[in-house]
Design an enzyme around this catalytic site. Structure first.
Site, mmCIF file in Angstrom:
data_model
loop_
_atom_site.group_PDB
_atom_site.id
_atom_site.type_symbol
_atom_site.label_atom_id
_atom_site.label_comp_id
_atom_site.label_asym_id
_atom_site.label_seq_id
_atom_site.Cartn_x
_atom_site.Cartn_y
_atom_site.Cartn_z
ATOM 1 N N ASP A 60 0.831 -1.201 0.000
ATOM 2 C CA ASP A 60 0.000 0.000 0.000
ATOM 3 C C ASP A 60 0.866 1.253 0.000
ATOM 4 O OD1 ASP A 60 0.916 -0.127 2.601
ATOM 5 O OD2 ASP A 60 -1.067 -0.119 3.535
ATOM 6 N N SER A 61 2.190 1.075 0.105
ATOM 7 C CA SER A 61 3.132 2.176 -0.118
ATOM 8 C C SER A 61 2.986 2.763 -1.509
ATOM 9 C CB SER A 61 4.567 1.696 0.093
ATOM 10 O OG SER A 61 4.806 0.482 -0.607
ATOM 11 N N ASP A 99 -0.993 -6.109 -0.620
ATOM 12 C CA ASP A 99 -1.397 -5.456 0.618
ATOM 13 C C ASP A 99 -2.900 -5.171 0.616
ATOM 14 O OD1 ASP A 99 0.068 -4.869 2.886
ATOM 15 O OD2 ASP A 99 1.141 -3.207 1.968
ATOM 16 N N LYS A 129 -1.421 -9.409 2.522
ATOM 17 C CA LYS A 129 -0.828 -8.935 3.776
ATOM 18 C C LYS A 129 -1.807 -7.990 4.447
ATOM 19 C CE LYS A 129 2.572 -5.828 4.016
ATOM 20 N NZ LYS A 129 2.025 -4.819 4.978
ATOM 21 N N GLU A 131 -2.424 -5.631 8.364
ATOM 22 C CA GLU A 131 -1.774 -5.079 9.540
ATOM 23 C C GLU A 131 -2.590 -5.350 10.798
ATOM 24 O OE1 GLU A 131 0.201 -1.240 7.191
ATOM 25 O OE2 GLU A 131 -1.038 -0.903 8.965
ATOM 26 N N GLU A 197 8.009 -4.126 11.629
ATOM 27 C CA GLU A 197 8.461 -2.822 11.131
ATOM 28 C C GLU A 197 8.783 -1.885 12.283
ATOM 29 O OE1 GLU A 197 7.227 0.826 8.091
ATOM 30 O OE2 GLU A 197 5.982 -0.969 8.206
#
Length: 279
Positions: A60-61, A99, A129, A131, A197
């Site tokens: 998502d970066s 993501d 992925k 979070e 992270e």
């Protein structure tokens, strides 16, 4: 890539098939470390895939490095699904992880499954992925039960940056014990790996040695099973990279030099030359 590389070696191996989550687990058992790199288009995915990188992350970066937002929060499934499809088409060996963006899975396990299904069906992703720790365990369990491999993400979770109070190191003091508990819960829920992270190196070491699944570090010291970087950071395109980033090339300067050379030749009339012209 060496011609003598074993087909079982994760980085640079020549298996003739896609890397799978079982390959990642086997690498952990062997004590083999491996790299993960972000990718957002077919051409860069092809370069990284041919270099032997075993896992590509469509992060998502992309919100910042592709779409120009100032955080990861605005990016949507509609933004990321086409990028993921391009990375899958551009690669032939790497396992492609997509993501799940903010707002696409937090609501319920059903929402998470519907979002992951878009990545799997429309883009051909091999895993997703997400979070978070214990609060997303129902989502992890639902996805794994439905046949979707899940990579977890703990520590600095950019989608929660407003709650965390900014981009800060996580897991110091008592919160380190909470992160450890989250990691073990995620492993039990079926996650095949966990990203750590911006956590202290000693905590990342303890988590890595406590889990049977691989850990992927980004600003988490040298003890994790794998390391990941955003490719624009490592190639020198990002103006102010984080402390944990090592620049392996100054691509911004090389691009500046090339485009200036092109522009100078256009304005002087040197380009196109006869060898670039059809008769």
């Amino acid at each position: 890539m060496s011609s003598t590389t074993s087909s079982t070696t994760l980085y640079g191996g020549a298996s003739g098939r896609r890397v799978t989550v079982r390959d990642l687990a086997a690498a952990k058992e062997r004590g083999e470390r491996w790299p993960m790199v972000t990718a957002y288009d077919a051409m860069t995915a092809r370069v990284f895939d041919q270099a032997g990188v075993p896992v590509l992350l469509v992060g998502d970066s992309a919100a910042m490095v592709v779409y120009g937002f100032d955080s990861t929060l605005p990016v949507t499934l509609d933004h990321l699904v086409p990028l993921t499809a391009a990375v899958v088409r551009g690669s032939s060996r790497a396992l492609v992880v997509a993501d799940l963006p903010f707002g696409s899975y937090q609501g319920s396990p059903q929402q998470a499954l519907e979002s992951a299904a878009r990545f799997m069906k429309e883009a051909g992703a091999h895993a997703v992925k997400l979070e978070g720790g214990r609060r997303v365990l129902p989502q992890v369990e639902a996805l794994v039960s439905a046949g979707v491999p899940v990579m977890a993400h703990l520590g600095l979770t950019p989608q929660s940056v407003n709650t965390l109070g900014g981009y800060r190191v996580q897991g110091r003091g008592q919160s380190g014990d909470e992160l450890m508990a989250d990691a073990k819960d995620l492993e039990r829920a079926g996650a095949f790996a966990v990203v750590l992270e911006c956590v202290p190196a000693d905590l990342a070491h303890r988590v890595t040695t406590s889990l049977s699944i691989p850990t992927v570090g980004i600003g988490a010291g040298p003890s994790t099973d794998a390391q990941v970087l955003v490719w624009q950071d490592m190639m020198g395109l990002t103006p102010r990279p984080a402390k944990f980033v090592k620049r392996y090339f100054d691509l911004a300067s090389e691009m500046d030099r090339a485009v200036r050379a092109f522009a100078d030749e256009v304005t002087s009339g040197a380009f196109p030359a006869p060898e670039h012209t059809y008769c």
